[in-house]
Enzyme design. Structure first.
Site, short mmCIF file in Angstrom:
data_model
loop_
_atom_site.label_atom_id
_atom_site.label_comp_id
_atom_site.label_asym_id
_atom_site.label_seq_id
_atom_site.Cartn_x
_atom_site.Cartn_y
_atom_site.Cartn_z
N HIS A 75 39.68 84.26 48.80
CA HIS A 75 38.99 84.90 47.99
C HIS A 75 37.82 84.50 47.82
CE1 HIS A 75 41.36 88.60 47.91
NE2 HIS A 75 42.59 88.18 47.81
N HIS B 271 45.45 82.44 50.87
CA HIS B 271 45.06 83.22 50.67
C HIS B 271 43.79 82.95 49.23
CE1 HIS B 271 44.76 87.73 49.38
NE2 HIS B 271 44.59 87.37 49.00
N GLU B 272 44.22 82.58 48.50
CA GLU B 272 42.85 81.97 46.82
C GLU B 272 41.90 81.47 47.96
OE1 GLU B 272 43.78 84.44 44.90
OE2 GLU B 272 45.97 84.88 44.81
#
Length: 96
Positions: free
Chosen positions: A64, A60-61
């Site tokens: 980003h 997820h990071e």
């Protein structure tokens, strides 16, 4: 097609690009990313999740970073700050 072309230009997709994982000594359950492939994970998050959950958070990071959300946040912050500054400026003097 446009997304694929943009992905090819992203520095983290170039050969030799590396991700750096940084562990922060904080009990808070949190993770975040920074430009250049840096991912930060708090000890509190490591204590709170198993391997599969951690893999999800890291992916997820990384997403980003790949989507350049840090640049969007920076731009939004600059616009917000400039708008707030303009709202606090005194009105022009009469006849000016």
């Amino acid at each position: 097609a446009a997304a694929a072309a943009a992905a090819e230009r992203h520095p983290m997709f170039k050969p030799g690009a590396r991700w750096s994982l940084h562990v922060v000594n904080s009990p808070e359950v949190n993770a975040w990313c920074a430009p250049g492939g840096h991912v930060f994970v708090n000890v509190g998050l490591l204590d709170a999740c198993d391997d599969s959950m951690l893999a999800f958070v890291l992916a997820h990071e990384m997403a980003h970073a790949l989507c350049r959300h840090h640049a969007e946040k920076w731009t939004t912050g600059v616009i917000t700050s400039a708008s707030q500054t303009l709202l606090w400026l005194p009105p022009p003097a009469p006849g000016a």
